[in-house]
Design an enzyme around this catalytic site. Sequence first.
Site, PDB file in Angstrom:
ATOM      1  N   GLU A  89      -5.779  -4.621  10.860  1.00  0.00           N
ATOM      2  CA  GLU A  89      -4.807  -3.533  10.969  1.00  0.00           C
ATOM      3  C   GLU A  89      -5.080  -2.728  12.238  1.00  0.00           C
ATOM      4  O   GLU A  89      -5.839  -1.738  12.204  1.00  0.00           O
ATOM      5  CB  GLU A  89      -4.916  -2.613   9.746  1.00  0.00           C
ATOM      6  N   HIS A 121      -9.655   1.512   4.964  1.00  0.00           N
ATOM      7  CA  HIS A 121      -8.374   1.748   5.644  1.00  0.00           C
ATOM      8  C   HIS A 121      -8.584   2.803   6.736  1.00  0.00           C
ATOM      9  O   HIS A 121      -9.434   3.684   6.603  1.00  0.00           O
ATOM     10  CB  HIS A 121      -7.320   2.230   4.631  1.00  0.00           C
ATOM     11  N   GLY A 171       1.734   2.697  10.427  1.00  0.00           N
ATOM     12  CA  GLY A 171       2.323   3.961   9.978  1.00  0.00           C
ATOM     13  C   GLY A 171       3.420   4.493  10.880  1.00  0.00           C
ATOM     14  O   GLY A 171       3.877   3.833  11.822  1.00  0.00           O
ATOM     15  N   ASN A 187       0.870  -1.181   0.000  1.00  0.00           N
ATOM     16  CA  ASN A 187       0.000   0.000   0.000  1.00  0.00           C
ATOM     17  C   ASN A 187       0.905   1.228   0.000  1.00  0.00           C
ATOM     18  O   ASN A 187       1.474   1.572   1.025  1.00  0.00           O
ATOM     19  CB  ASN A 187      -0.893  -0.042   1.253  1.00  0.00           C
ATOM     20  N   TRP A 188       1.036   1.850  -1.173  1.00  0.00           N
ATOM     21  CA  TRP A 188       1.978   2.969  -1.294  1.00  0.00           C
ATOM     22  C   TRP A 188       1.440   4.254  -0.666  1.00  0.00           C
ATOM     23  O   TRP A 188       2.161   5.242  -0.566  1.00  0.00           O
ATOM     24  CB  TRP A 188       2.313   3.221  -2.770  1.00  0.00           C
ATOM     25  N   LYS A 189       0.151   4.268  -0.335  1.00  0.00           N
ATOM     26  CA  LYS A 189      -0.476   5.481   0.231  1.00  0.00           C
ATOM     27  C   LYS A 189      -0.190   6.676  -0.695  1.00  0.00           C
ATOM     28  O   LYS A 189      -0.235   6.506  -1.905  1.00  0.00           O
ATOM     29  CB  LYS A 189      -0.017   5.690   1.674  1.00  0.00           C
ATOM     30  N   GLY A 206       2.753  -1.108   4.388  1.00  0.00           N
ATOM     31  CA  GLY A 206       2.792   0.303   4.009  1.00  0.00           C
ATOM     32  C   GLY A 206       4.210   0.766   3.737  1.00  0.00           C
ATOM     33  O   GLY A 206       4.726   0.634   2.622  1.00  0.00           O
ATOM     34  N   SER A 224       3.197  -2.186  10.439  1.00  0.00           N
ATOM     35  CA  SER A 224       4.641  -2.224  10.734  1.00  0.00           C
ATOM     36  C   SER A 224       5.303  -3.547  10.365  1.00  0.00           C
ATOM     37  O   SER A 224       6.288  -3.927  10.986  1.00  0.00           O
ATOM     38  CB  SER A 224       4.905  -1.907  12.214  1.00  0.00           C
TER      39      SER A 224
HETATM   40  P1  PGA Z   1       2.702   0.309   7.713  1.00  0.00           P
HETATM   41  O1  PGA Z   1       1.244   0.588   7.082  1.00  0.00           O
HETATM   42  O2  PGA Z   1       3.201  -0.975   7.155  1.00  0.00           O
HETATM   43  O3  PGA Z   1       3.510   1.485   7.294  1.00  0.00           O
HETATM   44  O4  PGA Z   1       2.513   0.249   9.211  1.00  0.00           O
HETATM   45  C1  PGA Z   1       0.303  -0.438   6.928  1.00  0.00           C
HETATM   46  C2  PGA Z   1      -0.978   0.134   6.369  1.00  0.00           C
HETATM   47  O5  PGA Z   1      -1.420   1.196   6.819  1.00  0.00           O
HETATM   48  O6  PGA Z   1      -1.599  -0.447   5.447  1.00  0.00           O
END
Ligand code: PGA
Length: 255
Positions: free
Chosen positions: A167, A97, A173, A12-14, A236, A215
């Site tokens: 999640e 999400h 994040g 998920n590149w956001k 992410g 994470s």
């Molecule tokens: P992260 O994000 O791996 O940076 O914790 C996961 C997500 O929000 O899908």
Amino acid sequence: MIIPDSFFVIGNWKTNPASHPEALVLAKNTLGSPGKGVKVVVCPPSLFFGGVSGALPPTIARGVQNIITEPGTSSFTGGVSASQAVSAGARYVIVGHSSRRAAGETDHDVNLKIRACRENDIIPIVCVGEKARDEKGEYINELKIQIESSFAGFEKQDFEHIIIAYEPLWAIGAAAQREATPTEAQEIRILIEKTIDDMTGNIPLGRITTVYGGSVSTPDEVAAYAAIGMRGVLVGRISLDAKKFNALVVGANNL
Ligand code: PGA
């Protein structure tokens, strides 16, 4: 339909990277050799979807990060619908999400988006997760309500076309405290599967595909979540580092 027993590594590149050329480089460097039973999915920003799709190896599936609740064309400015995502080549979409929920998306919206996915034959990756853990176990109720409302009205066959991502918000994040331990993740995987089983009636084992996100950063973690029955990881930050993301794919190949 989700191939039974497949294992997902979903990036998920956001809202990253900063530019289209950088997105193309990241796509080119993202590994295209998932092993047998491993499915790699990359979800770039919608604006970069076409370019990234062309640059990704054909063995990697494409996804979008959100859709609107209306399944087709509409007057919703700035929206991307399920049918448009399919038409552009997306086979997956992240739904619910925590960033979208923080921006006001409700469980009912999530429910409508899953419905739009089912109508258009695109697989939703539906995120659920508690804000925090408390000693009394209130977070279990919070999760149960999310699951029951998000999946209200779906039948057991629908779950052959749905991925559920656990999640926990405290694990996601840059502000994450830490990743969930496999034991914590397992507790919720069982809760998710039991709640859906209660809702749909006797769903056969293995029909529900639950993945973990928050994470995830090493192949050892991939192995640890797989060992407690997770069918994949939603990644992410690490998906923005092609080398580290590729290592997760190799970890999944070696399961
Ligand atoms: P992260 O994000 O791996 O940076 O914790 C996961 C997500 O929000 O899908």
